[in-house]
Design an enzyme around this catalytic site. Structure first.
Site, PDB file in Angstrom:
ATOM      1  N   ILE A  12       1.165   2.716 -12.659  1.00 20.42           N
ATOM      2  CA  ILE A  12       1.577   4.112 -13.759  1.00 20.42           C
ATOM      3  C   ILE A  12       2.036   3.226 -15.225  1.00 20.42           C
ATOM      4  O   ILE A  12       2.545   3.743 -15.724  1.00 20.42           O
ATOM      5  CB  ILE A  12       2.248   4.967 -13.488  1.00 20.42           C
ATOM      6  CG1 ILE A  12       3.551   4.755 -12.086  1.00 20.42           C
ATOM      7  CG2 ILE A  12       0.603   5.448 -11.984  1.00 20.42           C
ATOM      8  CD1 ILE A  12       3.709   6.032 -12.111  1.00 20.42           C
ATOM      9  N   TYR A 118       9.402  11.158   4.200  1.00 18.43           N
ATOM     10  CA  TYR A 118       8.119   9.679   4.483  1.00 18.43           C
ATOM     11  C   TYR A 118       8.093   9.800   5.655  1.00 18.43           C
ATOM     12  O   TYR A 118       6.564   9.772   5.608  1.00 18.43           O
ATOM     13  CB  TYR A 118       9.550   8.717   4.480  1.00 18.43           C
ATOM     14  CG  TYR A 118       8.839   7.566   3.970  1.00 18.43           C
ATOM     15  CD1 TYR A 118       8.128   7.042   3.359  1.00 18.43           C
ATOM     16  CD2 TYR A 118       9.146   6.741   5.149  1.00 18.43           C
ATOM     17  CE1 TYR A 118       6.860   6.191   3.335  1.00 18.43           C
ATOM     18  CE2 TYR A 118       8.903   5.114   5.030  1.00 18.43           C
ATOM     19  CZ  TYR A 118       7.550   4.535   3.936  1.00 18.43           C
ATOM     20  OH  TYR A 118       6.771   3.721   4.417  1.00 18.43           O
TER      21      TYR A 118
END
Length: 301
Positions: A12, A118
């Site tokens: 990105i 996570y």
């Protein structure tokens, strides 16, 4: 293996300075399904390797973002893989286990009750991937990685002390560790990590008895890695300033993994142990961090 134009990297953000040679390269936002689909269609992609994730310690500091990246990102790549018949690899982690899991020789199939966002999102990825495989025929594959040791600077994982300790050994001669000296965790050197991915992706689907496998290299404690470094840097010192958050996470993870199913199904076998890892890490980081000084040129008369 397939030619330099066969792997298309994406991110990105722009490639950092010094990595302009890594091409082909394209922009992809994994939170935007159309962005993924555009890259797949425009480049005739047949295999998608999805490494995007917020790691354990970072994820605990930004739970909404971790849910978005680690959850929605997985949903998007699975949908694109289904629509375009892609082979899909999504890495998992020892963080997918929790404090109620057997911590020594942890098997592939066992209790998974992680206590970090996570870990929770990685269990979600494993189960959702298996669901898409069974319901839609998506060729989903996953490996539960231990801590990965490489020359890339730490990125916010609980096992990242095992990278920073080598940096500190060369730059400072001392490392301050945030885990207790007897905290044992499974690890793997970067080359073995990449080898395991390539090897699993090459394995025919019918040879896989599981869609998610354990893989590991070796286990050690902070004191043991420090001793390995001292064999090469005798004056190296390690001190301890325990981080309660990271210590709690580490104490909920396996001390060692059983990867016998991967060894049986697709002949997995790591090459690096702790000593070999220390040797290559210090060699590579010395070249990276401590470039040789120009020697004086002497003129003969």
């Amino acid at each position: 293996m397939y030619g330099k134009d066969s792997v298309i990297l994406s991110d990105i953000c722009k490639r950092p300075a010094g990595f302009e040679h890594l091409s082909p390269f394209c922009y992809v936002n994994i939170l935007d399904k159309s962005s993924i689909e555009e890259a797949v269609v425009n480049n005739n992609i047949d295999t998608l390797i999805h490494f995007s994730a917020l790691l354990s310690a970072v994820g605990e500091n930004n739970v909404p973002l971790a849910i978005s990246v680690n959850g929605r990102g997985v949903e998007n790549v699975l949908e694109v893989s289904k629509a375009h018949n892609l082979k899909l690899f999504i890495p998992s982690t020892i963080g997918a286990f929790g404090p109620t899991t057997t911590r020594d020789g942890t098997p592939d199939l066992t209790i998974q009750r992680p206590r970090t966002i996570y870990g929770v999102t990685k269990v979600y990825a494993e189960l959702l991937g298996e669901y898409y495989h069974e319901k839609y025929g998506v060729d989903f594959r996953s490996l539960r990685f231990p801590g990965i040791i490489s020359t890339v600077e730490p990125g916010g994982g609980t096992t990242d002390y095992a990278i920073k300790i080598y940096y500190d050994a060369l730059l400072n001669g001392k490392h301050i560790c945030y885990l207790k000296p007897d905290t044992e965790l499974p690890m793997m050197y970067d080359t073995d990590c990449m080898t395991s991915v390539v090897q699993m992706l090459h394995t025919p689907s019918e040879n896989l008895s599981l869609r998610t496998y354990n893989v590991t290299g070796f286990s050690f404690t902070p004191e043991q890695i420090a001793e390995s470094i001292r064999k090469r840097i005798p004056n190296f010192q390690i001190e301890y300033n325990i981080c309660p958050i990271r210590q709690k996470i580490a104490d909920s993870w396996p001390r060692s993994l059983d990867d016998s199913t991967a060894r049986r199904d697709w002949a997995w076998k790591p090459e690096y142990d702790l000593e070999a890892t220390t040797e290559i890490m210090l060699e590579l980081l010395t070249a990276k961090l401590l470039p040789p000084k120009n020697e004086p040129k002497l003129a003969t008369m």
